[in-house]
Design an enzyme around this catalytic site. Structure first.
Site, PDB file in Angstrom:
ATOM      1  N   PRO A   1       0.835  -1.209   0.000  1.00 26.65           N
ATOM      2  CA  PRO A   1       0.000   0.000   0.000  1.00 26.65           C
ATOM      3  C   PRO A   1       0.870   1.259   0.000  1.00 26.65           C
ATOM      4  CG  PRO A   1      -0.556  -1.437   1.838  1.00 26.65           C
ATOM      5  CD  PRO A   1       0.655  -2.015   1.194  1.00 26.65           C
ATOM      6  N   GLU A   2       0.417   2.255  -0.699  1.00 33.66           N
ATOM      7  CA  GLU A   2       1.116   3.537  -0.681  1.00 33.66           C
ATOM      8  C   GLU A   2       0.312   4.529   0.152  1.00 33.66           C
ATOM      9  OE1 GLU A   2       2.960   4.914  -4.189  1.00 33.66           O
ATOM     10  OE2 GLU A   2       3.288   2.924  -5.005  1.00 33.66           O
TER      11      GLU A   2
ATOM     12  N   LYS B   1       3.327   6.208   6.077  1.00 35.59           N
ATOM     13  CA  LYS B   1       2.500   5.028   5.836  1.00 35.59           C
ATOM     14  C   LYS B   1       2.205   4.261   7.128  1.00 35.59           C
ATOM     15  CE  LYS B   1       4.907   3.562   2.102  1.00 35.59           C
ATOM     16  NZ  LYS B   1       5.134   2.692   0.923  1.00 35.59           N
TER      17      LYS B   1
ATOM     18  N   ARG C   1       1.408 -12.371   4.812  1.00 35.83           N
ATOM     19  CA  ARG C   1       2.834 -12.460   4.490  1.00 35.83           C
ATOM     20  C   ARG C   1       3.762 -12.104   5.646  1.00 35.83           C
ATOM     21  NH1 ARG C   1       3.831 -10.294  -1.456  1.00 35.83           N
ATOM     22  NH2 ARG C   1       5.881 -11.121  -0.927  1.00 35.83           N
TER      23      ARG C   1
ATOM     24  N   ARG D   1      13.698  -1.890  -8.631  1.00 39.06           N
ATOM     25  CA  ARG D   1      12.251  -1.739  -8.783  1.00 39.06           C
ATOM     26  C   ARG D   1      11.926  -1.135 -10.148  1.00 39.06           C
ATOM     27  NH1 ARG D   1       9.507   0.620  -3.618  1.00 39.06           N
ATOM     28  NH2 ARG D   1       7.800  -0.585  -4.522  1.00 39.06           N
TER      29      ARG D   1
END
Ligand code: ZN
Length: 276
Positions: free
Chosen positions: A2-3, A59, A112, A266
């Site tokens: 998530p950003e 975040k 995860r 990335r």
């Protein structure tokens, strides 16, 4: 992962659903979720206390309690808050649970196992390692064109890598960094300190624009903690991306093929013509 827009929406929806509610019992079910608190410490600090507000810094999702404690939570790859009615059992991979008086509960599920929690004194929040190095919030007055130009000038890294550094710009991840650079028509490989003042000002505006736009469109997550059977990932905004995840598709502005390159491991997506 998530950003910032996703985390903002999760925090907003949690704030609507659970603020002013009292947790009668908190349970840490996976010790490594909260490496700085023992299960006993976690339970003691967060039991019989009222949630005053849920908000975020970077975040990190912050739950402020009326007993002077704050729960800092990071979703990382797959963490998810769910509000469960009494009749539902805790789902698999439930790593923390917060029970309300009516036996409904808020759980943190994380398939995860990368999620993170830490309970700290609210008064000490500014000292917490995870938060204190963060750059100013993108919508705050401290994040200004003057600030942005100053930190750009101090870095020789590629612009893309610079934008992902949370100590320089908070809240920009892989998706929104690509989108903002596309809108500002800047090449992702240019060294940060070579971005002109004019371009820096444009990029500054575009960063806020993509974040604002994504929040308004419900971001890329289904962030409703009450929609417990729905998928968390794949919300309304993914269709709005202009370059991200569009390799070999035509640029929305000039029809040139979008290219993908690897920077610090990335993917970066960009239009070679619009972003020379
Ligand atoms: Zn183009």
């Amino acid at each position: 992962m998530p950003e910032l827009p996703e985390v903002e929406l999760v925090a907003q929806s949690l704030n609507k659903l659970v603020s002013r509610r009292t947790i009668i019992r908190a349970e840490l079910l996976r010790a490594r979720l909260a490496p700085f608190n023992s299960a006993t410490d976690f339970a003691e600090r967060l039991s019989n206390t009222k949630i005053m507000r849920v908000h975020r810094r970077g975040k990190h999702i912050l739950f402020d309690f009326d007993n002077g404690q704050t729960l800092v939570a990071h979703l990382r790859m797959s963490g998810r808050f769910m509000l469960l009615p009494i009749e539902r059992e805790n789902p698999k991979y439930t790593h923390a649970a917060f029970y309300f008086a009516d036996d409904s509960r808020l759980v943190f599920q994380d398939q995860r196992h990368f999620g993170f929690m830490r309970v700290v004194e609210t008064a000490q929040l500014h000292e917490v390692k995870e938060l204190k190095s963060l750059a100013p919030e993108p919508f705050s007055d401290d994040f200004s064109p003057v600030y942005f130009r100053k930190v750009l000038k101090m870095s020789k890294r590629s612009l893309k890598e610079f934008l992902l550094d949370q100590t320089k710009v908070t809240g920009l991840g892989n998706i929104y960094a690509s989108e903002a650079m596309f809108l500002a028509r800047i090449n992702p490989q240019i060294p940060a300190n070579e971005v002109s003042a004019r371009k820096a000002n444009v990029l500054f505006e575009r960063i806020r624009e993509v974040l604002r736009e994504s929040i308004a469109h419900g971001s890329t997550l289904n962030v409703n903690p009450e929609n417990i059977d729905g998928s968390y990932y794949g919300g309304g905004y993914t269709r709005g991306w202009r370059v991200y995840d569009r390799e070999k598709e035509a640029c929305v502005k000039c029809r040139t093929d979008i290219e993908r390159l690897k920077q610090a491991g990335r993917s970066t997506y960009f239009c070679p013509k619009c972003q020379k």
